[in-house]
Scaffold this motif. Sequence first.
Motif, PDB file in Angstrom:
ATOM      1  N   ARG A   1      47.833  -0.918 -21.212  1.00 24.74           N
ATOM      2  CA  ARG A   1      49.247  -0.712 -21.505  1.00 24.74           C
ATOM      3  C   ARG A   1      49.441   0.693 -22.079  1.00 24.74           C
ATOM      4  O   ARG A   1      48.768   1.079 -23.038  1.00 24.74           O
ATOM      5  CB  ARG A   1      49.713  -1.764 -22.522  1.00 24.74           C
ATOM      6  CG  ARG A   1      51.209  -1.783 -22.788  1.00 24.74           C
ATOM      7  CD  ARG A   1      51.510  -2.870 -23.801  1.00 24.74           C
ATOM      8  NE  ARG A   1      52.923  -3.024 -24.088  1.00 24.74           N
ATOM      9  CZ  ARG A   1      53.413  -3.794 -25.062  1.00 24.74           C
ATOM     10  NH1 ARG A   1      52.571  -4.483 -25.827  1.00 24.74           N
ATOM     11  NH2 ARG A   1      54.711  -3.874 -25.264  1.00 24.74           N
ATOM     12  N   ARG A   2      50.353   1.453 -21.473  1.00 20.20           N
ATOM     13  CA  ARG A   2      50.662   2.816 -21.913  1.00 20.20           C
ATOM     14  C   ARG A   2      52.073   2.836 -22.473  1.00 20.20           C
ATOM     15  O   ARG A   2      53.028   2.426 -21.799  1.00 20.20           O
ATOM     16  CB  ARG A   2      50.543   3.788 -20.758  1.00 20.20           C
ATOM     17  CG  ARG A   2      50.926   5.230 -21.072  1.00 20.20           C
ATOM     18  CD  ARG A   2      50.826   6.074 -19.816  1.00 20.20           C
ATOM     19  NE  ARG A   2      51.205   7.454 -20.036  1.00 20.20           N
ATOM     20  CZ  ARG A   2      52.440   7.943 -19.846  1.00 20.20           C
ATOM     21  NH1 ARG A   2      53.416   7.109 -19.468  1.00 20.20           N
ATOM     22  NH2 ARG A   2      52.700   9.222 -20.047  1.00 20.20           N
TER      23      ARG A   2
ATOM     24  N   ARG B   1      45.340   6.718 -28.828  1.00 13.26           N
ATOM     25  CA  ARG B   1      46.205   7.639 -28.087  1.00 13.26           C
ATOM     26  C   ARG B   1      45.545   7.999 -26.770  1.00 13.26           C
ATOM     27  O   ARG B   1      44.326   8.167 -26.703  1.00 13.26           O
ATOM     28  CB  ARG B   1      46.467   8.894 -28.919  1.00 13.26           C
ATOM     29  CG  ARG B   1      47.371   8.637 -30.109  1.00 13.26           C
ATOM     30  CD  ARG B   1      47.495   9.867 -30.983  1.00 13.26           C
ATOM     31  NE  ARG B   1      48.142  10.967 -30.264  1.00 13.26           N
ATOM     32  CZ  ARG B   1      48.243  12.201 -30.760  1.00 13.26           C
ATOM     33  NH1 ARG B   1      47.730  12.480 -31.957  1.00 13.26           N
ATOM     34  NH2 ARG B   1      48.842  13.162 -30.060  1.00 13.26           N
ATOM     35  N   LEU B   2      46.363   8.096 -25.748  1.00 15.20           N
ATOM     36  CA  LEU B   2      45.861   8.448 -24.427  1.00 15.20           C
ATOM     37  C   LEU B   2      45.445   9.914 -24.412  1.00 15.20           C
ATOM     38  O   LEU B   2      46.171  10.781 -24.906  1.00 15.20           O
ATOM     39  CB  LEU B   2      46.940   8.197 -23.378  1.00 15.20           C
ATOM     40  CG  LEU B   2      46.526   8.326 -21.909  1.00 15.20           C
ATOM     41  CD1 LEU B   2      45.481   7.272 -21.564  1.00 15.20           C
ATOM     42  CD2 LEU B   2      47.752   8.176 -21.014  1.00 15.20           C
TER      43      LEU B   2
ATOM     44  N   ILE C   1      49.190   0.017 -16.660  1.00 20.88           N
ATOM     45  CA  ILE C   1      48.534   1.033 -15.844  1.00 20.88           C
ATOM     46  C   ILE C   1      47.109   0.629 -15.480  1.00 20.88           C
ATOM     47  O   ILE C   1      46.537  -0.288 -16.077  1.00 20.88           O
ATOM     48  CB  ILE C   1      48.495   2.403 -16.556  1.00 20.88           C
ATOM     49  CG1 ILE C   1      47.574   2.339 -17.780  1.00 20.88           C
ATOM     50  CG2 ILE C   1      49.894   2.866 -16.937  1.00 20.88           C
ATOM     51  CD1 ILE C   1      47.276   3.699 -18.399  1.00 20.88           C
TER      52      ILE C   1
ATOM     53  N   ARG D   1      41.945   9.904 -30.788  1.00 22.68           N
ATOM     54  CA  ARG D   1      41.420  10.307 -29.489  1.00 22.68           C
ATOM     55  C   ARG D   1      39.962  10.744 -29.531  1.00 22.68           C
ATOM     56  O   ARG D   1      39.331  10.898 -28.489  1.00 22.68           O
ATOM     57  CB  ARG D   1      42.288  11.424 -28.911  1.00 22.68           C
ATOM     58  CG  ARG D   1      43.616  10.923 -28.396  1.00 22.68           C
ATOM     59  CD  ARG D   1      44.412  12.007 -27.726  1.00 22.68           C
ATOM     60  NE  ARG D   1      44.829  13.036 -28.668  1.00 22.68           N
ATOM     61  CZ  ARG D   1      45.824  13.893 -28.439  1.00 22.68           C
ATOM     62  NH1 ARG D   1      46.507  13.822 -27.314  1.00 22.68           N
ATOM     63  NH2 ARG D   1      46.149  14.808 -29.318  1.00 22.68           N
TER      64      ARG D   1
ATOM     65  N   PHE E   1      51.668   9.231 -26.803  1.00 21.91           N
ATOM     66  CA  PHE E   1      51.344   8.295 -25.732  1.00 21.91           C
ATOM     67  C   PHE E   1      50.208   7.396 -26.228  1.00 21.91           C
ATOM     68  O   PHE E   1      49.092   7.878 -26.483  1.00 21.91           O
ATOM     69  CB  PHE E   1      50.923   9.043 -24.470  1.00 21.91           C
ATOM     70  CG  PHE E   1      52.033   9.857 -23.867  1.00 21.91           C
ATOM     71  CD1 PHE E   1      52.993   9.259 -23.062  1.00 21.91           C
ATOM     72  CD2 PHE E   1      52.128  11.218 -24.121  1.00 21.91           C
ATOM     73  CE1 PHE E   1      54.027  10.003 -22.510  1.00 21.91           C
ATOM     74  CE2 PHE E   1      53.155  11.972 -23.572  1.00 21.91           C
ATOM     75  CZ  PHE E   1      54.114  11.369 -22.773  1.00 21.91           C
TER      76      PHE E   1
ATOM     77  N   LEU F   1      47.689   3.935 -26.008  1.00 18.87           N
ATOM     78  CA  LEU F   1      46.968   3.114 -25.044  1.00 18.87           C
ATOM     79  C   LEU F   1      46.434   1.887 -25.764  1.00 18.87           C
ATOM     80  O   LEU F   1      45.839   1.998 -26.849  1.00 18.87           O
ATOM     81  CB  LEU F   1      45.811   3.914 -24.440  1.00 18.87           C
ATOM     82  CG  LEU F   1      45.081   3.284 -23.249  1.00 18.87           C
ATOM     83  CD1 LEU F   1      46.005   3.233 -22.034  1.00 18.87           C
ATOM     84  CD2 LEU F   1      43.819   4.087 -22.915  1.00 18.87           C
TER      85      LEU F   1
ATOM     86  N   ASP G   1      57.303   1.838 -21.401  1.00 24.66           N
ATOM     87  CA  ASP G   1      56.306   0.792 -21.668  1.00 24.66           C
ATOM     88  C   ASP G   1      55.753   0.365 -20.320  1.00 24.66           C
ATOM     89  O   ASP G   1      56.427  -0.315 -19.547  1.00 24.66           O
ATOM     90  CB  ASP G   1      56.973  -0.375 -22.405  1.00 24.66           C
ATOM     91  CG  ASP G   1      55.994  -1.471 -22.802  1.00 24.66           C
ATOM     92  OD1 ASP G   1      54.784  -1.307 -22.542  1.00 24.66           O
ATOM     93  OD2 ASP G   1      56.437  -2.488 -23.367  1.00 24.66           O
ATOM     94  N   GLN G   2      54.511   0.773 -20.013  1.00 21.27           N
ATOM     95  CA  GLN G   2      53.968   0.609 -18.674  1.00 21.27           C
ATOM     96  C   GLN G   2      52.640  -0.146 -18.680  1.00 21.27           C
ATOM     97  O   GLN G   2      51.880  -0.081 -19.660  1.00 21.27           O
ATOM     98  CB  GLN G   2      53.738   1.979 -18.030  1.00 21.27           C
ATOM     99  CG  GLN G   2      54.963   2.867 -17.971  1.00 21.27           C
ATOM    100  CD  GLN G   2      54.614   4.292 -17.593  1.00 21.27           C
ATOM    101  OE1 GLN G   2      53.504   4.759 -17.852  1.00 21.27           O
ATOM    102  NE2 GLN G   2      55.565   4.992 -16.975  1.00 21.27           N
TER     103      GLN G   2
ATOM    104  N   SER H   1      55.016   5.226 -24.426  1.00 24.23           N
ATOM    105  CA  SER H   1      55.503   6.535 -24.842  1.00 24.23           C
ATOM    106  C   SER H   1      56.476   6.338 -26.007  1.00 24.23           C
ATOM    107  O   SER H   1      57.397   5.513 -25.924  1.00 24.23           O
ATOM    108  CB  SER H   1      56.208   7.240 -23.678  1.00 24.23           C
ATOM    109  OG  SER H   1      56.792   8.448 -24.119  1.00 24.23           O
TER     110      SER H   1
END
Length: 280
Positions: A249-250, A207-208, A234, A186, A263, A265, A231-232, A252
Amino acid sequence: MHRLPTVFAQILRLIPRTEFEKLAREHGGQKGVRSFSCWAQLGCLLYAQLSRQMSLRDLVLALETKRRFLYQTIGTPEVRRSTLADANERRSYRIYEAQCLRQVPAHRFRFRHKLYSFDASVIDLCLSVFPWAKFRRTKGAIKLHALLDHDGHIPSVVRITTGSTHDIQEGRKFVFEPDSIFVFDRGYVDYAWFYQIHLQRAFFVTRLKRGATFRVVARREPPPLSGVTSDQTIRIKGSKADSIPVELRRISYIDPGTGKRYFFLTNHFRLSAKTVAEIY
């Protein structure tokens, strides 16, 4: 009386000399060379590494005590500091890189992407001895930035800066290899930089950052018992939205060993969510 070869000579025998000299010719290492060959240079550098010499002067002094064995092992009776310095400066590093890359194992993942990790470490220094390396009021330090190639875990790039240099400043200087995956923490979160990586047709996994605002565009069902909880797809919202006008793509993920939730990214949509987590 039969004499056994030295340990150093036995190590050199592990390197195919004919193949090495062919590489030296291909990269111009033997051009204009009279006495100090690329093989001799390799022997000196290898000896420096094994004996932990800290400078050319220390290396030459150490080799001077081994003069009896120099000719037998590297083909020269003596090594001058100026000669070795000139060879290190003028001869292509690719002579050694090519052979090294042929020997290293590939990363353990099944995909064919090149995989790199980028990180930085602060190295403390004594401020009274190194006043130029001022980090804080009473502390000295430099920062080592390294790009690690996971094919054999070989550093591709190593840069040294002042200790106060922010990690992302060095990250922005890289030109990214298309279709490669770059992993970083990060400390390198910069949406405009992420977009530049995307435009260079490369991929990133990070990491987000906490507090990031985004809008969920789509959801995918995570595979059972994988540790992946979501799995999103965003879109970044807020003041940073214009910096990265593409979908991300995010993912968890809960680490089964520690129970900690992460999380991630990425701009890679083809790999499985579990693989993305394992990459990080």
